[in-house]
Every structure is written in structure tokens, then in C-alpha cells.
Design a protein around this motif. Structure first.
Motif, PDB file in Angstrom:
ATOM      1  N   LEU A  29       0.727  -1.238  -0.115  1.00  0.00           N
ATOM      2  CA  LEU A  29      -0.069  -0.013   0.260  1.00  0.00           C
ATOM      3  C   LEU A  29       0.375   1.317  -0.021  1.00  0.00           C
ATOM      4  CD1 LEU A  29      -3.028  -0.798   2.567  1.00  0.00           C
ATOM      5  CD2 LEU A  29      -3.255  -0.814  -0.162  1.00  0.00           C
ATOM      6  N   GLN A  30       2.033   1.532   0.648  1.00  0.00           N
ATOM      7  CA  GLN A  30       2.977   2.701   1.072  1.00  0.00           C
ATOM      8  C   GLN A  30       3.653   2.572  -0.564  1.00  0.00           C
ATOM      9  OE1 GLN A  30       3.824   5.075   2.381  1.00  0.00           O
ATOM     10  NE2 GLN A  30       5.103   5.630   1.282  1.00  0.00           N
ATOM     11  N   GLY A  31       3.983   1.345  -1.328  1.00  0.00           N
ATOM     12  CA  GLY A  31       4.194   1.708  -2.694  1.00  0.00           C
ATOM     13  C   GLY A  31       3.080   2.099  -3.877  1.00  0.00           C
ATOM     14  N   LEU A  32       2.059   1.950  -3.294  1.00  0.00           N
ATOM     15  CA  LEU A  32       1.042   2.079  -4.277  1.00  0.00           C
ATOM     16  C   LEU A  32       0.584   3.495  -4.276  1.00  0.00           C
ATOM     17  CD1 LEU A  32      -1.614  -1.041  -4.676  1.00  0.00           C
ATOM     18  CD2 LEU A  32      -0.025  -0.359  -5.561  1.00  0.00           C
ATOM     19  N   ALA A  33       0.660   3.974  -2.803  1.00  0.00           N
ATOM     20  CA  ALA A  33       1.048   5.418  -2.472  1.00  0.00           C
ATOM     21  C   ALA A  33       1.439   6.537  -3.819  1.00  0.00           C
ATOM     22  CB  ALA A  33       0.488   5.621  -1.352  1.00  0.00           C
ATOM     23  N   GLU A  37       1.138   9.166  -5.469  1.00  0.00           N
ATOM     24  CA  GLU A  37       1.692  10.906  -5.356  1.00  0.00           C
ATOM     25  C   GLU A  37       2.768  11.538  -6.656  1.00  0.00           C
ATOM     26  OE1 GLU A  37       0.794  13.506  -2.870  1.00  0.00           O
ATOM     27  OE2 GLU A  37      -0.655  11.737  -3.330  1.00  0.00           O
ATOM     28  N   GLU A  38       3.729  10.569  -7.096  1.00  0.00           N
ATOM     29  CA  GLU A  38       4.754  11.035  -7.632  1.00  0.00           C
ATOM     30  C   GLU A  38       3.510  11.035  -9.353  1.00  0.00           C
ATOM     31  OE1 GLU A  38       8.902   8.879  -9.707  1.00  0.00           O
ATOM     32  OE2 GLU A  38       7.714   7.725  -7.801  1.00  0.00           O
ATOM     33  N   ALA A  39       2.923  10.161  -9.674  1.00  0.00           N
ATOM     34  CA  ALA A  39       2.178  10.601 -10.778  1.00  0.00           C
ATOM     35  C   ALA A  39       1.951  12.215 -10.661  1.00  0.00           C
ATOM     36  CB  ALA A  39       1.246   9.219 -11.403  1.00  0.00           C
ATOM     37  N   LYS A  40       0.869  12.363  -9.981  1.00  0.00           N
ATOM     38  CA  LYS A  40       0.585  13.101  -9.528  1.00  0.00           C
ATOM     39  C   LYS A  40       0.962  14.488  -9.579  1.00  0.00           C
ATOM     40  CE  LYS A  40      -3.425  12.297  -6.680  1.00  0.00           C
ATOM     41  NZ  LYS A  40      -4.174  12.011  -5.104  1.00  0.00           N
ATOM     42  N   SER A  41       1.968  14.667  -9.472  1.00  0.00           N
ATOM     43  CA  SER A  41       3.744  15.410  -9.063  1.00  0.00           C
ATOM     44  C   SER A  41       3.671  15.957 -10.809  1.00  0.00           C
ATOM     45  CB  SER A  41       4.802  14.813  -8.052  1.00  0.00           C
ATOM     46  OG  SER A  41       5.555  13.867  -9.307  1.00  0.00           O
ATOM     47  N   TYR A  42       3.541  14.952 -11.718  1.00  0.00           N
ATOM     48  CA  TYR A  42       3.993  15.602 -12.947  1.00  0.00           C
ATOM     49  C   TYR A  42       2.985  16.034 -13.343  1.00  0.00           C
ATOM     50  CZ  TYR A  42       8.477  13.188 -12.608  1.00  0.00           C
ATOM     51  OH  TYR A  42       9.748  12.639 -12.094  1.00  0.00           O
ATOM     52  N   LEU A  43       1.469  15.796 -13.045  1.00  0.00           N
ATOM     53  CA  LEU A  43       0.553  16.182 -13.850  1.00  0.00           C
ATOM     54  C   LEU A  43       0.026  17.483 -13.490  1.00  0.00           C
ATOM     55  CD1 LEU A  43      -1.539  12.863 -14.812  1.00  0.00           C
ATOM     56  CD2 LEU A  43      -0.807  14.196 -15.749  1.00  0.00           C
ATOM     57  N   ALA A  74      -6.176   4.065 -18.799  1.00  0.00           N
ATOM     58  CA  ALA A  74      -5.387   2.970 -19.145  1.00  0.00           C
ATOM     59  C   ALA A  74      -4.040   3.103 -19.120  1.00  0.00           C
ATOM     60  CB  ALA A  74      -6.255   1.928 -20.280  1.00  0.00           C
ATOM     61  N   LEU A  75      -3.805   3.884 -19.520  1.00  0.00           N
ATOM     62  CA  LEU A  75      -2.351   4.438 -20.186  1.00  0.00           C
ATOM     63  C   LEU A  75      -1.717   4.836 -18.521  1.00  0.00           C
ATOM     64  CD1 LEU A  75      -0.160   4.342 -22.028  1.00  0.00           C
ATOM     65  CD2 LEU A  75      -0.886   6.259 -22.872  1.00  0.00           C
ATOM     66  N   ILE A  76      -2.556   5.785 -17.962  1.00  0.00           N
ATOM     67  CA  ILE A  76      -1.951   6.300 -16.726  1.00  0.00           C
ATOM     68  C   ILE A  76      -1.866   4.994 -15.723  1.00  0.00           C
ATOM     69  CG2 ILE A  76      -2.121   8.243 -14.506  1.00  0.00           C
ATOM     70  CD1 ILE A  76      -1.789   9.430 -17.096  1.00  0.00           C
ATOM     71  N   LEU A  77      -2.525   4.229 -15.985  1.00  0.00           N
ATOM     72  CA  LEU A  77      -2.986   2.894 -14.847  1.00  0.00           C
ATOM     73  C   LEU A  77      -1.471   2.128 -14.806  1.00  0.00           C
ATOM     74  CD1 LEU A  77      -4.474   1.632 -12.472  1.00  0.00           C
ATOM     75  CD2 LEU A  77      -5.417   0.347 -14.844  1.00  0.00           C
ATOM     76  N   GLN A  78      -1.158   1.971 -16.268  1.00  0.00           N
ATOM     77  CA  GLN A  78      -0.612   1.622 -16.155  1.00  0.00           C
ATOM     78  C   GLN A  78       1.043   2.085 -15.876  1.00  0.00           C
ATOM     79  OE1 GLN A  78      -0.026  -1.921 -17.410  1.00  0.00           O
ATOM     80  NE2 GLN A  78       1.715  -1.840 -17.780  1.00  0.00           N
ATOM     81  N   HIS A  79       1.563   2.956 -16.551  1.00  0.00           N
ATOM     82  CA  HIS A  79       2.116   3.764 -15.698  1.00  0.00           C
ATOM     83  C   HIS A  79       2.351   3.599 -13.672  1.00  0.00           C
ATOM     84  CE1 HIS A  79       3.986   4.241 -19.556  1.00  0.00           C
ATOM     85  NE2 HIS A  79       2.903   5.234 -20.003  1.00  0.00           N
ATOM     86  N   CYS A  80       1.059   3.769 -13.599  1.00  0.00           N
ATOM     87  CA  CYS A  80       1.083   4.664 -12.657  1.00  0.00           C
ATOM     88  C   CYS A  80       1.437   2.994 -11.686  1.00  0.00           C
ATOM     89  CB  CYS A  80      -0.194   4.377 -12.021  1.00  0.00           C
ATOM     90  SG  CYS A  80       0.025   6.436 -11.832  1.00  0.00           S
ATOM     91  N   ILE A  81       1.093   1.518 -12.325  1.00  0.00           N
ATOM     92  CA  ILE A  81       1.734   0.361 -11.533  1.00  0.00           C
ATOM     93  C   ILE A  81       3.182  -0.178 -11.803  1.00  0.00           C
ATOM     94  CG2 ILE A  81      -0.893  -0.027 -11.691  1.00  0.00           C
ATOM     95  CD1 ILE A  81       0.132  -1.986 -13.920  1.00  0.00           C
ATOM     96  N   THR A  82       3.584   0.893 -12.875  1.00  0.00           N
ATOM     97  CA  THR A  82       5.221   0.137 -13.215  1.00  0.00           C
ATOM     98  C   THR A  82       5.156   0.927 -12.382  1.00  0.00           C
ATOM     99  OG1 THR A  82       4.672  -0.273 -15.452  1.00  0.00           O
ATOM    100  CG2 THR A  82       6.970   0.519 -14.708  1.00  0.00           C
ATOM    101  N   ILE A  83       5.518   2.171 -12.095  1.00  0.00           N
ATOM    102  CA  ILE A  83       5.964   3.196 -10.908  1.00  0.00           C
ATOM    103  C   ILE A  83       5.873   2.481  -9.756  1.00  0.00           C
ATOM    104  CG2 ILE A  83       6.030   5.053  -9.643  1.00  0.00           C
ATOM    105  CD1 ILE A  83       4.941   6.739 -12.163  1.00  0.00           C
TER     106      ILE A  83
END
Length: 152
Positions: A29-33, A37-43, A74-83
Motif C-alpha cells: 500500500l505504501q508503494g502504491l501511494a 503521488e509521484e504521478a500526480k506531481s508530474y501532472l 488505462a495508460l495512466i494506470l499502466q504507468h502508475c503500476i510500473t512506478i
């Protein structure tokens, strides 16, 4: 939460997550959070810099990351789970090709950077509408450098 534990199945096997976290879902859960947050910081545009007023698309980050289930991009989701995978893999290297995880993480971050700079635009994402007052939008700037004098 935008990301769910089940989403990780697209980038990492369950037994690998189990080995790395030793069954502790708090680490997952910490990794997902952290990934979210990292993805949000870019957008999210930086209000202290006026760069984002150059005409690039501004995305409604709250609407994007409040989506659930199949409503998520789907694309945002895929990149977020990669991160997220990268954040989890940092803990241990159990049966995972580290270089491959790092390469995919770098590629996801590069993609988010291009989105933030406006060189890639996703028209399917919700966008923010800025007020149309001419005092805030400046598509270009002009001026000159300070005069340079040689003092001998």
C-alpha cells in the motif's frame, strides 16, 4: 485510492510480491501511494512558475485520480503500476530482473515528464479550464539582456 493491490498483477507476480514484502500488505500500500503521488506531481502544474500558462493542456488531476475500476485511464494506470512496482522492488530483488524494472520505471517517468512539458497530450484526460482574462496568459515573452560593457 486510484491504484489497487490487484492492479500489480500486470507488472509483477503475486509470489514475487509475497517474497519481497513477506506478506505485509502495508508495504504494498505504501508503494502504491508513493507511485500515485509521484504521478500526480508530474501532472499538477506548479503555481509558483508561470510556465504552465504557455498554452499546454492542464489536466484535472483530482478527477483523473478519483476514478475507480474501468473508469480509470488505462495508460495512466499502466504507468502508475510500473512506478509502484519500482517502489516495491527497491526493498528486495527476489527473482526479478532489476535492470528491466529500472528501465521500465525510467520509461514511465520519461512519459510523465513529456506529459508535464506538453510534448504529449492526452485528450481523453479531464482538463482544467483557466479563466479567459488576458492578464494571466502570456504565450510568449520578450525583452533583451542587460547591456554588457568591457571595463578595461
Amino acid at each position: 485510492m486510484f491504484l489497487e493491490i490487484n492492479d500489480l498483477g500486470a507488472v509483477i507476480y503475486d509470489y514475487q510480491i509475497e517474497q519481497i514484502t513477506e506478506g505485509n500488505d502495508d508495504i504494498v500500500l505504501q508503494g502504491l501511494a508513493a507511485a500515485e503521488e509521484e504521478a500526480k506531481s508530474y501532472l499538477t502544474p506548479n503555481p509558483n512558475q508561470r510556465d504552465y500558462l504557455d498554452g499546454r493542456l492542464l489536466y484535472d488531476v483530482e478527477t483523473i485520480f478519483n476514478a475507480t475500476g474501468l473508469d480509470r485511464n488505462a495508460l495512466i494506470l499502466q504507468h502508475c503500476i510500473t512506478i509502484a512496482k519500482w517502489h516495491i522492488v527497491q526493498l528486495c530483488n527476489a527473482d526479478i530482473i532489476y535492470e528491466q524494472a529500472k528501465e521500465r520505471y525510467d520509461r514511465a517517468i520519461d512519459w510523465f515528464t513529456k506529459i508535464a512539458k506538453g510534448s504529449i497530450n492526452l485528450s481523453s484526460l479531464p482538463q482544467l479550464q483557466l479563466p479567459d482574462d488576458d492578464t494571466t496568459r502570456q504565450p510568449f515573452s520578450f525583452g533583451s539582456r542587460a547591456k554588457f560593457n568591457h571595463d578595461y
